[in-house]
Design a protein around this motif. Sequence first.
Motif, PDB file in Angstrom:
ATOM      1  N   LEU A 294      33.840  24.792  37.035  1.00 25.63           N
ATOM      2  CA  LEU A 294      34.265  25.668  38.244  1.00 25.63           C
ATOM      3  C   LEU A 294      35.281  26.494  37.907  1.00 25.63           C
ATOM      4  O   LEU A 294      36.167  26.242  37.259  1.00 25.63           O
ATOM      5  N   ARG A 295      34.998  28.058  37.574  1.00 27.99           N
ATOM      6  CA  ARG A 295      35.528  28.811  37.174  1.00 27.99           C
ATOM      7  C   ARG A 295      36.702  29.601  38.276  1.00 27.99           C
ATOM      8  O   ARG A 295      36.350  29.688  39.413  1.00 27.99           O
ATOM      9  N   ALA A 296      38.040  29.966  37.798  1.00 30.88           N
ATOM     10  CA  ALA A 296      38.928  30.749  38.841  1.00 30.88           C
ATOM     11  C   ALA A 296      38.211  31.824  39.380  1.00 30.88           C
ATOM     12  O   ALA A 296      38.310  32.227  40.629  1.00 30.88           O
ATOM     13  N   GLU A 297      37.195  32.570  38.554  1.00 31.08           N
ATOM     14  CA  GLU A 297      36.707  33.530  39.260  1.00 31.08           C
ATOM     15  C   GLU A 297      35.625  33.323  40.042  1.00 31.08           C
ATOM     16  O   GLU A 297      35.083  34.334  40.849  1.00 31.08           O
ATOM     17  N   ASP A 298      35.134  32.051  40.367  1.00 31.10           N
ATOM     18  CA  ASP A 298      34.292  31.676  41.221  1.00 31.10           C
ATOM     19  C   ASP A 298      34.945  31.553  42.611  1.00 31.10           C
ATOM     20  O   ASP A 298      34.056  31.494  43.639  1.00 31.10           O
TER      21      ASP A 298
ATOM     22  N   LEU B 280      43.031  23.854  37.902  1.00 30.02           N
ATOM     23  CA  LEU B 280      42.178  25.067  38.008  1.00 30.02           C
ATOM     24  C   LEU B 280      43.003  26.581  37.838  1.00 30.02           C
ATOM     25  O   LEU B 280      42.813  27.384  37.030  1.00 30.02           O
ATOM     26  N   CYS B 281      44.047  26.503  38.547  1.00 33.91           N
ATOM     27  CA  CYS B 281      44.751  27.787  38.546  1.00 33.91           C
ATOM     28  C   CYS B 281      45.583  27.866  37.310  1.00 33.91           C
ATOM     29  O   CYS B 281      45.749  29.050  36.769  1.00 33.91           O
ATOM     30  N   SER B 282      45.959  27.119  36.866  1.00 35.07           N
ATOM     31  CA  SER B 282      46.594  27.063  35.422  1.00 35.07           C
ATOM     32  C   SER B 282      45.806  27.517  34.137  1.00 35.07           C
ATOM     33  O   SER B 282      45.953  28.244  33.492  1.00 35.07           O
TER      34      SER B 282
ATOM     35  N   CYS C 104      33.769  29.391  47.395  1.00 36.05           N
ATOM     36  CA  CYS C 104      33.372  29.901  46.186  1.00 36.05           C
ATOM     37  C   CYS C 104      32.062  30.683  46.387  1.00 36.05           C
ATOM     38  O   CYS C 104      31.116  30.309  47.075  1.00 36.05           O
ATOM     39  N   LYS C 105      31.824  31.517  45.245  1.00 39.15           N
ATOM     40  CA  LYS C 105      30.604  32.267  45.087  1.00 39.15           C
ATOM     41  C   LYS C 105      29.884  32.104  43.609  1.00 39.15           C
ATOM     42  O   LYS C 105      30.807  32.336  42.621  1.00 39.15           O
TER      43      LYS C 105
ATOM     44  N   MET D 166      48.614  33.881  37.652  1.00 44.05           N
ATOM     45  CA  MET D 166      48.558  34.224  39.026  1.00 44.05           C
ATOM     46  C   MET D 166      46.978  34.324  39.501  1.00 44.05           C
ATOM     47  O   MET D 166      46.235  34.999  39.024  1.00 44.05           O
ATOM     48  N   SER D 167      46.789  33.647  40.664  1.00 44.50           N
ATOM     49  CA  SER D 167      45.514  33.501  41.359  1.00 44.50           C
ATOM     50  C   SER D 167      44.975  34.760  41.603  1.00 44.50           C
ATOM     51  O   SER D 167      45.715  35.687  42.355  1.00 44.50           O
ATOM     52  N   SER D 168      43.832  35.470  41.568  1.00 44.69           N
ATOM     53  CA  SER D 168      43.293  36.605  42.099  1.00 44.69           C
ATOM     54  C   SER D 168      42.568  36.428  43.657  1.00 44.69           C
ATOM     55  O   SER D 168      41.690  37.279  44.213  1.00 44.69           O
ATOM     56  N   PHE D 169      42.807  35.214  44.118  1.00 41.98           N
ATOM     57  CA  PHE D 169      42.230  34.868  45.235  1.00 41.98           C
ATOM     58  C   PHE D 169      43.252  34.463  46.397  1.00 41.98           C
ATOM     59  O   PHE D 169      44.341  33.884  45.977  1.00 41.98           O
ATOM     60  N   PRO D 170      43.088  34.829  47.534  1.00 40.67           N
ATOM     61  CA  PRO D 170      44.002  34.309  48.639  1.00 40.67           C
ATOM     62  C   PRO D 170      44.253  32.724  48.742  1.00 40.67           C
ATOM     63  O   PRO D 170      43.216  32.008  48.831  1.00 40.67           O
ATOM     64  N   ILE D 171      45.447  32.481  48.989  1.00 37.85           N
ATOM     65  CA  ILE D 171      45.638  30.963  49.281  1.00 37.85           C
ATOM     66  C   ILE D 171      46.557  30.951  50.515  1.00 37.85           C
ATOM     67  O   ILE D 171      47.559  31.657  50.798  1.00 37.85           O
TER      68      ILE D 171
END
Length: 220
Positions: free
Chosen positions: A207-211, A43-45, A109-110, A1-6
Amino acid sequence: MSSFPISEACPADAVPPGRIGYDISADQLLLHTLQSEEAFDALCSAGVLVSDPSRIDPFLVDAYDWLYRQMAARLTTAGDGAIWLWAQITRRDLVDSCGHSIGQVLLTCKVPRERVLLSHYGDWHSVLNKFPHIPELRGESDEDNTACMNRRYDDFVARLKAAGAWGAGIAAWPTDLRADVEQGWESIFDPGNYGRFESWQATMHTLRAEDIVKAVRIRR
């Protein structure tokens, strides 16, 4: 599950109103990229997105190969390709890009600066077209700059033709000419060569999910 809003939005609402807040001198760079739904799902997977260099237009292989070598030398990361992002662009142009990307996903992204290679968007086209990059000098008139560009280009073409390499790939260029041109291209990485209100692109190996700060699916 993603940690960022979609979320979902039309192009005009995908980018918040007002100043975006880019700062290409920051340690943590604010970046934007438009990716396909397929790439976003990957990326999410997997938690990471990498590029596929085999999909590059054959005409652009030389330019991308040079960029990959620059990334290998200048970044703390490693990889075979590049993920492309915006590091500085006007809100209007970013909204316009969203308008041409219906069905794709806008990622905010950051990313730590040491993982990002910045390059000037306009002058990157000198590399793409395999032409010498002739920067405009401070205080130089348009006429003088045009005359300088014409002289440099005519000399470039003459040297290629004399070597029988006109129309050939960079690997066939005379060694000294290739070194001169490639060294000139490196100026596109230095913000000190440009004014404040320029468009800057960014390339990364992964590019990482945490970015990711947030994701917006672009809808009509």
